[in-house]
Design a protein around this motif. Structure first.
Motif, PDB file in Angstrom:
ATOM      1  N   PRO A 181       0.812  -1.224   0.000  1.00  0.00           N
ATOM      2  CA  PRO A 181       0.000   0.000   0.000  1.00  0.00           C
ATOM      3  C   PRO A 181       0.843   1.271   0.000  1.00  0.00           C
ATOM      4  N   THR A 182       0.319   2.286  -0.670  1.00  0.00           N
ATOM      5  CA  THR A 182       0.924   3.614  -0.578  1.00  0.00           C
ATOM      6  C   THR A 182      -0.207   4.555  -0.185  1.00  0.00           C
ATOM      7  N   LEU A 183       0.146   5.771   0.225  1.00  0.00           N
ATOM      8  CA  LEU A 183      -0.882   6.729   0.648  1.00  0.00           C
ATOM      9  C   LEU A 183      -1.896   6.927  -0.476  1.00  0.00           C
ATOM     10  N   GLY A 184      -3.167   6.635  -0.181  1.00  0.00           N
ATOM     11  CA  GLY A 184      -4.204   6.805  -1.198  1.00  0.00           C
ATOM     12  C   GLY A 184      -4.429   5.558  -2.034  1.00  0.00           C
ATOM     13  N   ARG A 185      -3.535   4.596  -1.955  1.00  0.00           N
ATOM     14  CA  ARG A 185      -3.705   3.336  -2.709  1.00  0.00           C
ATOM     15  C   ARG A 185      -3.684   2.173  -1.732  1.00  0.00           C
ATOM     16  N   GLU A 186      -4.620   2.229  -0.782  1.00  0.00           N
ATOM     17  CA  GLU A 186      -4.663   1.209   0.261  1.00  0.00           C
ATOM     18  C   GLU A 186      -5.266  -0.096  -0.261  1.00  0.00           C
ATOM     19  N   PHE A 187      -6.152   0.029  -1.272  1.00  0.00           N
ATOM     20  CA  PHE A 187      -6.845  -1.165  -1.763  1.00  0.00           C
ATOM     21  C   PHE A 187      -6.165  -1.732  -3.008  1.00  0.00           C
ATOM     22  N   LYS A 188      -6.473  -2.998  -3.247  1.00  0.00           N
ATOM     23  CA  LYS A 188      -5.968  -3.706  -4.410  1.00  0.00           C
ATOM     24  C   LYS A 188      -6.449  -3.063  -5.714  1.00  0.00           C
ATOM     25  N   TYR A 189      -7.690  -2.544  -5.677  1.00  0.00           N
ATOM     26  CA  TYR A 189      -8.291  -1.988  -6.891  1.00  0.00           C
ATOM     27  C   TYR A 189      -8.522  -0.484  -6.730  1.00  0.00           C
ATOM     28  N   PRO A 190      -8.535   0.228  -7.844  1.00  0.00           N
ATOM     29  CA  PRO A 190      -8.737   1.682  -7.753  1.00  0.00           C
ATOM     30  C   PRO A 190     -10.220   2.036  -7.659  1.00  0.00           C
ATOM     31  N   SER A 191     -10.480   3.248  -7.227  1.00  0.00           N
ATOM     32  CA  SER A 191     -11.845   3.758  -7.361  1.00  0.00           C
ATOM     33  C   SER A 191     -11.942   4.339  -8.767  1.00  0.00           C
ATOM     34  N   TYR A 192     -13.168   4.499  -9.248  1.00  0.00           N
ATOM     35  CA  TYR A 192     -13.350   5.020 -10.614  1.00  0.00           C
ATOM     36  C   TYR A 192     -12.779   6.427 -10.746  1.00  0.00           C
ATOM     37  N   VAL A 193     -12.709   7.184  -9.646  1.00  0.00           N
ATOM     38  CA  VAL A 193     -12.142   8.538  -9.741  1.00  0.00           C
ATOM     39  C   VAL A 193     -10.620   8.452  -9.836  1.00  0.00           C
ATOM     40  N   GLN A 194     -10.020   7.499  -9.092  1.00  0.00           N
ATOM     41  CA  GLN A 194      -8.553   7.406  -9.115  1.00  0.00           C
ATOM     42  C   GLN A 194      -8.019   7.099 -10.503  1.00  0.00           C
ATOM     43  N   ASP A 195      -8.684   6.171 -11.200  1.00  0.00           N
ATOM     44  CA  ASP A 195      -8.130   5.736 -12.481  1.00  0.00           C
ATOM     45  C   ASP A 195      -8.793   6.386 -13.689  1.00  0.00           C
ATOM     46  N   ILE A 196     -10.059   6.738 -13.532  1.00  0.00           N
ATOM     47  CA  ILE A 196     -10.801   7.153 -14.730  1.00  0.00           C
ATOM     48  C   ILE A 196     -11.234   8.617 -14.634  1.00  0.00           C
ATOM     49  N   MET A 197     -12.197   8.876 -13.771  1.00  0.00           N
ATOM     50  CA  MET A 197     -12.818  10.207 -13.740  1.00  0.00           C
ATOM     51  C   MET A 197     -11.839  11.309 -13.337  1.00  0.00           C
ATOM     52  N   GLY A 198     -10.968  11.015 -12.371  1.00  0.00           N
ATOM     53  CA  GLY A 198     -10.028  12.048 -11.892  1.00  0.00           C
ATOM     54  C   GLY A 198      -9.029  12.455 -12.962  1.00  0.00           C
ATOM     55  N   PRO A 199      -8.146  11.507 -13.355  1.00  0.00           N
ATOM     56  CA  PRO A 199      -7.115  11.902 -14.316  1.00  0.00           C
ATOM     57  C   PRO A 199      -7.635  12.216 -15.717  1.00  0.00           C
ATOM     58  N   MET A 200      -8.782  11.620 -16.108  1.00  0.00           N
ATOM     59  CA  MET A 200      -9.248  11.848 -17.486  1.00  0.00           C
ATOM     60  C   MET A 200     -10.203  13.028 -17.588  1.00  0.00           C
ATOM     61  N   CYS A 201     -10.920  13.341 -16.512  1.00  0.00           N
ATOM     62  CA  CYS A 201     -11.939  14.401 -16.594  1.00  0.00           C
ATOM     63  C   CYS A 201     -11.679  15.541 -15.611  1.00  0.00           C
ATOM     64  N   PHE A 202     -11.782  15.241 -14.300  1.00  0.00           N
ATOM     65  CA  PHE A 202     -11.747  16.322 -13.314  1.00  0.00           C
ATOM     66  C   PHE A 202     -10.461  17.154 -13.383  1.00  0.00           C
ATOM     67  N   ASP A 203      -9.326  16.481 -13.565  1.00  0.00           N
ATOM     68  CA  ASP A 203      -8.061  17.226 -13.575  1.00  0.00           C
ATOM     69  C   ASP A 203      -8.001  18.227 -14.732  1.00  0.00           C
ATOM     70  N   TYR A 204      -8.735  17.951 -15.787  1.00  0.00           N
ATOM     71  CA  TYR A 204      -8.778  18.874 -16.928  1.00  0.00           C
ATOM     72  C   TYR A 204      -9.954  19.849 -16.837  1.00  0.00           C
ATOM     73  N   GLY A 205     -10.718  19.742 -15.781  1.00  0.00           N
ATOM     74  CA  GLY A 205     -11.856  20.651 -15.610  1.00  0.00           C
ATOM     75  C   GLY A 205     -13.157  20.127 -16.185  1.00  0.00           C
ATOM     76  N   PHE A 206     -13.137  18.897 -16.735  1.00  0.00           N
ATOM     77  CA  PHE A 206     -14.381  18.349 -17.292  1.00  0.00           C
ATOM     78  C   PHE A 206     -15.257  17.816 -16.169  1.00  0.00           C
ATOM     79  N   GLY A 207     -16.499  18.262 -16.146  1.00  0.00           N
ATOM     80  CA  GLY A 207     -17.407  17.821 -15.107  1.00  0.00           C
ATOM     81  C   GLY A 207     -18.851  18.039 -15.527  1.00  0.00           C
ATOM     82  N   PRO A 208     -19.769  17.584 -14.665  1.00  0.00           N
ATOM     83  CA  PRO A 208     -21.198  17.480 -15.020  1.00  0.00           C
ATOM     84  C   PRO A 208     -21.971  18.800 -15.028  1.00  0.00           C
TER      85      PRO A 208
END
Ligand SMILES: NC(=O)c1ccc[n+]([C@@H]2O[C@H](COP(=O)([O-])OP(=O)(O)OC[C@H]3O[C@@H](n4cnc5c(N)ncnc54)[C@H](O)[C@@H]3O)[C@@H](O)[C@H]2O)c1
Length: 721
Positions: A474-501
């Motif tokens: 484990p590392t800080l923020g990656r405690e689980f075996k699998y990512p959350s949809y925000v960690q792998d998908i929504m965060g880096p692909m959308c939110f970080d670029y300002g894309f949102g609902p």
């Protein structure tokens, strides 16, 4: 109608102490009291039938009813309508003394002469349902978003808010409309009907020189402000941090002093299932991109066909894959099938395997509901070596012991009975099932399946049950075996670029206006994509595709609303184009808003801000700054909530609403506020060293010379070793 009755003018007291209404009072309103009082000086008691025939009772118009607020005469007590979906009885949590306090609190809304009548009624509601909803005061008019011009008032902005409130309580939209719950089981617009009546009256009376202050559903009142201030400021469930555990909500909500506003329930911005369908479509599309596969002919396995989870098969179909969604509840499965949200229902595992193989060979776009437990599906597909490309889960694991998650190996009915009669055994079964569930997923991921947590606390509850879901390194923020949809998908692909609902509602409530706004938004995005940088082209393309198909997908439930994901520039350009169209008389006014689940709106360490790795994901400065910043940059209303999505005490989230009326002032407001509303979050994500966000905030600074954001310096990892 006068609120306070005047003795001598409206009524007099009889020698036995009864209030007797004057003839003028009664005839002005077209009726007698009909109480059959023996002492009626006008002889109405003998003439009731004749009077009924002669004097046609005048029913109030919708506008008069709104302006009346809490009626000074008690309306007839309301029957409990069993045909409506009602909130479950809430946990018994108040002491006797606290119950008296809850009653005293509820009675504050009513004139003292009514208290004796209301006390037994409210007491009964508290005993029976665990809350005082004040059913008697539920309005009799139809609850839905009307054309903005049908609302009474002096302020167009306040009329827009009346419309949005009514949409959140529309029977077609709200989960438990009589308990004022819009979604998520406890996402409330108000805690009781007196709050609703009073709020609507304030909105109908206020001017653009006033602001309505809402304390967790309670309208504290109108305060002088100015025309550029928000018309309404909403807080929901804001607690002293140490009093923010789930039972604190139960207790203080039962006392009538706070409420759980979810995200868009208590902020009047819910637009039905469209929001979650769009968000899930974007997630599934990007999930397939993450694994470098086309959706076509490939398999997505998940579970839940409930309020939110039911969006998954529809989204899978829009994205273009094969979806298998398991659901244990036969009723809800049938409903989703009837609604056309799933194509087929299969109850037999062998048949399911055959059907999926056929769909894979033929590269079909099909959604299949498996009526049964999702664990059986994961295990069967493993035994049969049937490859799952994308896997997730959307059972209600934020609520695991009270029907959010069903144990494997027993029927739905058996589970419900066990839940009520043997809660400890039920809990044990749930935990055993979670362990089996995780073990089966692990077998598939070892064979190449990509699994993600979809914001339903699956990994959290599975870990608490002792399932094998922890990250071995484990590392800080990656405690689980699998990512959350925000960690792998929504965060880096959308939110970080300002894309949102980003979303909007046509305040005329005319479907033609919605069609025109869809066309405007599509044209704006098509123009923007010509010059947009490569990093955001995919997001633009996805949303152009979405908006082109939006009318065809028939996703409108309730108000004429639309959602799409856009960045700050896209949101501003679309909003400006709407404002121009309003000014040119092509469409009526438009309300802008967004889900709180966005770039800047929400601080939620296991969801929206789970891809923040600088340790700040447990802070809530961003959401607080967001609401303060929006409020002085032109929002028509702002809101800030404790809880929403993942639970009370687990998240702080906020949002806004903004009315576009075609004026120059509206153009200035949208530019100022939308720019901040998105870039606040990007700057925070950039400071957390998120690459996409650093790119996006630098781009924003180039476009706006007045923006100066502190950028992070990146340290060489070798120096830290
Ligand atoms: N990611 C997001 O953006 C997002 C948004 C909203 C909600 N959520 C979360 O998603 C979850 C689901 O929300 P909802 O409103 O649909 O809840 P819901 O309770 O209406 O639906 C969950 C469904 O799962 C079914 N189910 C439970 N256990 C099962 C099992 N073992 N096998 C098969 N079916 C099973 C239930 O019968 C129910 O119909 C919640 O935890 C919610 O907080 C996530």
């Amino acid at each position: 109608m006068k609120k306070v009755l005047i003795e001598g003018e409206d009524y007099y007291l009889s020698d036995r102490g009864f209030r007797v209404f004057t003839e003028k009072y009664l005839l002005d309103r077209g009726y007698c009291c009909m109480s059959g009082c023996k002492h009626c000086p006008y002889g109405f008691n003998k003439l009731v039938d004749q009077i009924r025939k002669k004097v046609k009772p005048r029913t109030m118009t919708f506008q008069e009813e709104i302006l009346q607020g809490i009626p000074s005469q008690l309306p007839p007590s309301a029957l409990y309508d069993a045909t409506i979906n009602h909130a479950p009885k809430r946990k018994e949590i108040l002491t006797d003394e606290e119950k008296t306090l809850a009653l005293r609190n509820a009675l504050r809304y009513f004139e003292p002469q009514h208290h004796a009548t209301l006390i037994p009624e409210f007491k009964e509601e508290l005993e029976k349902y665990g809350r005082i909803y004040m059913y008697r005061f539920r309005p009799k008019y139809r609850m839905y978003a009307r054309d903005i011009n049908e609302y009474p008032g002096k302020s167009l902005q306040a009329k827009a808010i009346q419309m949005m409130i009514q949409n959140n309580l529309d029977y077609a939209v709200a989960q438990h409309p009589h308990e004022l719950i819009t979604y998520g089981g406890n996402g409330a617009v108000f805690s009781n009907w007196a709050q609703y009546l009073l709020t609507m009256k304030y909105l109908a009376e206020m001017t653009d020189e006033q602001t309505l202050v809402m304390y967790s559903g309670h309208p504290m009142g109108l305060f002088p402000s100015h025309k550029n201030a928000p018309r309404v400021v909403v807080t929901n469930g804001m607690m002293i941090p140490n009093y923010s555990k789930p039972d604190d909500w139960e207790k203080f909500n039962a006392l009538g002093v706070t409420q759980y506003g979810q995200m868009t329930a208590g902020s009047y911005m819910y637009i039905g299932p469209q929001g979650i369908v769009h968000g899930t479509t974007i997630t599934v599309l990007n999930g397939f991109r993450k694994i470098g596969k086309e959706p076509k002919g490939n398999l997505f396995v998940t579970s839940g066909l409930g309020g939110m989870s039911g969006a998954q098969p529809k989204a899978g179909t829009i994205a273009g894959c094969i979806t298998v969604c398991a659901e244990v509840n036969p009723k809800i499965t049938k409903i989703r099938h009837q609604q056309g949200w799933i194509h087929e229902i299969i109850e037999n595992l062998d048949q399911l395997v055959d059907r999926v193989r056929k769909a894979q060979v033929n590269k079909e776009v099909v959604s299949i509901a498996y009526l049964g437990n999702v664990v059986d599906v994961w295990e069967k597909f493993d035994q049969e070596d049937l490859h799952i490309d994308l896997g997730s889960d959307q059972t209600s694991l934020h609520n695991p012991w009270a029907g959010g998650y069903y144990p494997v190996g027993q029927s739905f009915e058996e589970s419900n009975q066990m839940m009520a009669e043997q809660p400890e055994l039920f809990k044990q079964k749930v935990q055993e099932t979670l362990c089996r569930h995780a073990a089966a997923i692990n077998k598939h991921t070892a064979k190449g399946t990509y699994f993600f947590d979809y914001g339903n606390a699956f990994l959290l509850e599975a870990s608490r049950a002792g399932a094998d879901v922890m990250n071995p390194t484990p590392t800080l923020g990656r405690e689980f075996k699998y990512p959350s949809y925000v960690q792998d998908i929504m965060g880096p692909m959308c939110f970080d670029y300002g894309f949102g609902p980003f979303r909007w509602v046509c305040a005329s409530n005319n479907p033609e206006d919605l069609q025109k706004t869809d066309d405007i938004a599509c044209a704006v995005l098509e123009e923007m994509i010509k010059t947009s940088p490569e990093g955001i082209q995919q997001q633009m393309k996805d949303n152009i595709q979405w908006i082109r198909g939006a009318q065809e997908n028939k996703l409108v439930v309730g108000s004429q609303a639309r959602i799409l994901y856009a960045d700050a520039e896209g949101r501003m350009n679309i909003a400006r184009a709407f404002n121009d169209a309003i000014a040119a008389g092509k469409i009526g006014p438009v309300v802008l808003g967004r889900d709180h689940h966005d770039v800047s709106g929400t601080d939620s360490p296991y969801r929206e801000t789970s891809n923040i790795y600088d340790g700040s994901r447990f802070t809530a400065d961003m959401a607080i700054h967001n609401v303060i910043g929006d409020s002085f940059r032109g929002a028509t209303w702002v809101s800030i909530h404790n809880g929403g999505g993942v639970g009370w005490g687990e998240v702080i989230n906020g949002g806004f609403g903004m009315l576009l009326d075609g004026t120059l002032e509206a153009e200035q407001r949208l530019k100022s506020m939308l720019f901040w509303d998105v870039n606040n979050g990007i700057s925070r994500r950039s400071w957390a060293r998120n690459e996409g966000a650093v790119f996006a905030i630098k781009r924003a600074m180039e476009a706006e010379p007045l923006l100066k954001v502190t950028l992070p310096n990146i340290v060489d990892d070798n120096l830290l070793k």
